[in-house]
Design an enzyme around this catalytic site. Structure first.
Site, PDB file in Angstrom:
ATOM      1  CG  HIS A   1      -1.754  -1.033   1.564  1.00 45.72           C
ATOM      2  ND1 HIS A   1      -1.350  -2.136   2.254  1.00 45.72           N
ATOM      3  CD2 HIS A   1      -3.070  -1.215   1.304  1.00 45.72           C
ATOM      4  CE1 HIS A   1      -2.375  -2.968   2.389  1.00 45.72           C
ATOM      5  NE2 HIS A   1      -3.425  -2.440   1.824  1.00 45.72           N
TER       6      HIS A   1
ATOM      7  CG  ASP B   1       1.738  -0.917   3.412  1.00 43.67           C
ATOM      8  OD1 ASP B   1       0.710  -0.579   3.968  1.00 43.67           O
ATOM      9  OD2 ASP B   1       1.811  -1.739   2.467  1.00 43.67           O
TER      10      ASP B   1
HETATM   11  C1  XLS Z   1      -7.320  -6.833   4.326  1.00 43.82           C
HETATM   12  C2  XLS Z   1      -6.884  -7.045   2.965  1.00 43.82           C
HETATM   13  C3  XLS Z   1      -5.787  -6.117   2.500  1.00 43.82           C
HETATM   14  C4  XLS Z   1      -5.628  -6.161   1.014  1.00 43.82           C
HETATM   15  C5  XLS Z   1      -4.854  -5.016   0.447  1.00 43.82           C
HETATM   16  O1  XLS Z   1      -8.044  -7.613   4.913  1.00 43.82           O
HETATM   17  O2  XLS Z   1      -6.508  -8.380   2.807  1.00 43.82           O
HETATM   18  O3  XLS Z   1      -4.599  -6.408   3.149  1.00 43.82           O
HETATM   19  O4  XLS Z   1      -5.060  -7.355   0.593  1.00 43.82           O
HETATM   20  O5  XLS Z   1      -5.432  -3.805   0.733  1.00 43.82           O
END
Ligand code: XLS
Ligand code: NI
Ligand code: NI
Length: 437
Positions: A101, A104
């Protein structure tokens, strides 16, 4: 920079008899299965959020993770150090792809403009790390759920300001993903959902989400981003009800808003499970619409109702997943992204290795099991036999949409009772499946 894991060398395949915990027992990257290397079948990715940002904190307890390289500050310097460590880990684990993301990898600034500038700096660092290592970006995404501004959602917020902010953030995340050669882009509807319908105009929010996705498609074309968009279904968490509940719901949304040409699905095991489906169910649903794009490879715990995001260590799940992947002819732009986190009690840096090795070996076995089941052919034969009556002229005619109730009625009247039912043999098939585990 000094290595973060100086005691750990590149993890290598040592075979099933090895007693070295820091080796692959089953994942042998260049070994061919059905004529393709395991590496190319599995296309493993590690995710930046859990691997580098996870700290093992939860509502009852403080973070436990020991990460000597991290001062846990939201600074550019720390972000850069984390990227170095992450790429060291990818290299030592022989993982070819990663996912992130925007927030992150790079801290937020005081304004959107400042955040964008910081992200630009970090993108250069990522680009360099990719170039030096040959690692690739499986997909990028934008974090539209952490900041208080998105408390009511992003593209489905009742507050237009939040929608506008989210649009600008996704625009930037798309540019960055494109710049880094990302093979796809994910939309996981972080807070796109509701807690009560008393304060929610569902139709209006879904229309807004449709409009948002169309703008994303337009922009993707404009910048020449060729990779697919993926929607990642999840039924709940953080909201009580997420609009992208499961694969079927997402497909309905995409069809209703005429978006299916531009989207595929990124199916996550744990999300399918908390939707009360098996992973196999959601994969088959996606495949039936030619819409399986990528997989978030993890697993949940059937005794818990939430998204535990555990590393996948269940051979039945990985075998079923790989049967689906082989059936659809393999991944194109997608892969197996470990959207998984080490347990709070697995707090040492080495656990990051043990966890990924566990997931990779379990998927390597799943792949080999799936290939053996296909080669053996008994399950496929059974399935063929089960539908054999449809191979008749009448069956074909119906499947082609060329029959009618008027044609079938006299046939039924003449036939009398349905005579030729055969056993479904579930227990036999389950036991047959076990032969390959
Ligand atoms: C959350 C999601 C997230 C997605 C990416 O539950 O799995 O991590 O994979 O935004
Ligand atoms: Ni999850
Ligand atoms: Ni996910």
């Amino acid at each position: 920079m000094a290595e973060a894991f100086p005691k750990i060398k590149t993890i290598r395949y040592e075979g099933a008899d090895s007693r070295n915990p820091l080796s692959f027992k089953h994942y042998n990257p260049d070994e061919l299965v059905e004529g393709k290397s395991m590496r190319d079948h599995l296309r493993f990715a590690s995710c930046f959020w859990h691997t580098m940002r996870g700290r093992g904190g939860e509502i009852f307890g403080m973070p436990t993770a020991v990460r000597p390289w991290d001062d846990f500050q939201e600074s550019v310097e720390t972000s850069i150090r984390r990227i170095d460590v992450f790429f060291e880990l990818l290299e030592k684990l022989q993982i070819d792809y990663y996912c992130f993301h925007d927030r992150d990898v790079a801290p937020e600034g005081r304004t959107l403009n400042e955040s964008n500038k910081i992200l630009d700096r970090i993108t250069k660092v990522l680009a360099k790390a990719q170039k030096n290592s040959g690692k690739k970006l499986l997909w990028g995404t934008a974090c539209l759920f952490q900041h208080p501004r998105f408390m009511h959602g992003a593209a489905t917020s009742p507050n237009l300001d939040a929608f506008v902010y989210a649009a600008a953030q996704v625009k930037k995340a798309l540019e960055v993903t494109h710049e880094l050669g990302g093979e796809g882009y994910v939309f996981w509807g972080g807070r796109e959902g509701y807690f009560t319908l008393l304060n929610t105009d569902m139709k209006r929010e879904l229309d807004h989400l449709g409009a948002f996705m169309h703008m994303a498609v337009d922009y993707k074309k404009k910048i020449g981003f060729k990779g697919p968009f993926y929607i990642e279904p999840k039924p709940k968490e953080p909201t009580k009800h997420q609009y992208d509940s499961d694969a079927a719901t997402c497909l309905n949304f995409l069809r209703q808003y005429d978006l299916l040409d531009h989207f595929k699905l990124n199916i996550e095991t744990n999300h399918a499970q908390i939707a009360q489906h098996t992973m196999q169910h959601d994969l088959e649903t996606a495949i039936a619409s030619n819409a399986l794009g990528s997989i978030d490879a993890n697993m949940g715990d059937w005794q818990l109702g939430w998204d535990t995001d555990q590393f996948p260590t269940d051979l039945y799940i990985t075998a079923h997943v790989m049967l689906c992947v082989l059936k659809m002819g393999g991944f194109k732009t997608g892969g197996l992204n470990f959207d998984a986190k080490v347990r709070r009690e697995s707090f040492e840096p080495d656990d990051l290795f043990h966890a990924h090795i566990a997931g990779m070996d379990t998927f390597a076995r799943g792949l080999k099991i799936a290939a053996r089941i296909r080669q053996d052919g008994r399950i496929a034969d059974f399935l063929r036999q089960r539908y054999a009556s449809w191979e008749s002229d009448l069956g074909k005619k119906i499947e082609q949409g060329k029959s009618s109730f008027e044609e079938l009625e006299p046939i039924a009247l003449k036939m009398g009772e349905v005579k030729t039912n055969r056993s479904g043999r579930q227990e036999y098939l389950e036991s047959l499946f076990n032969e390959f585990i």
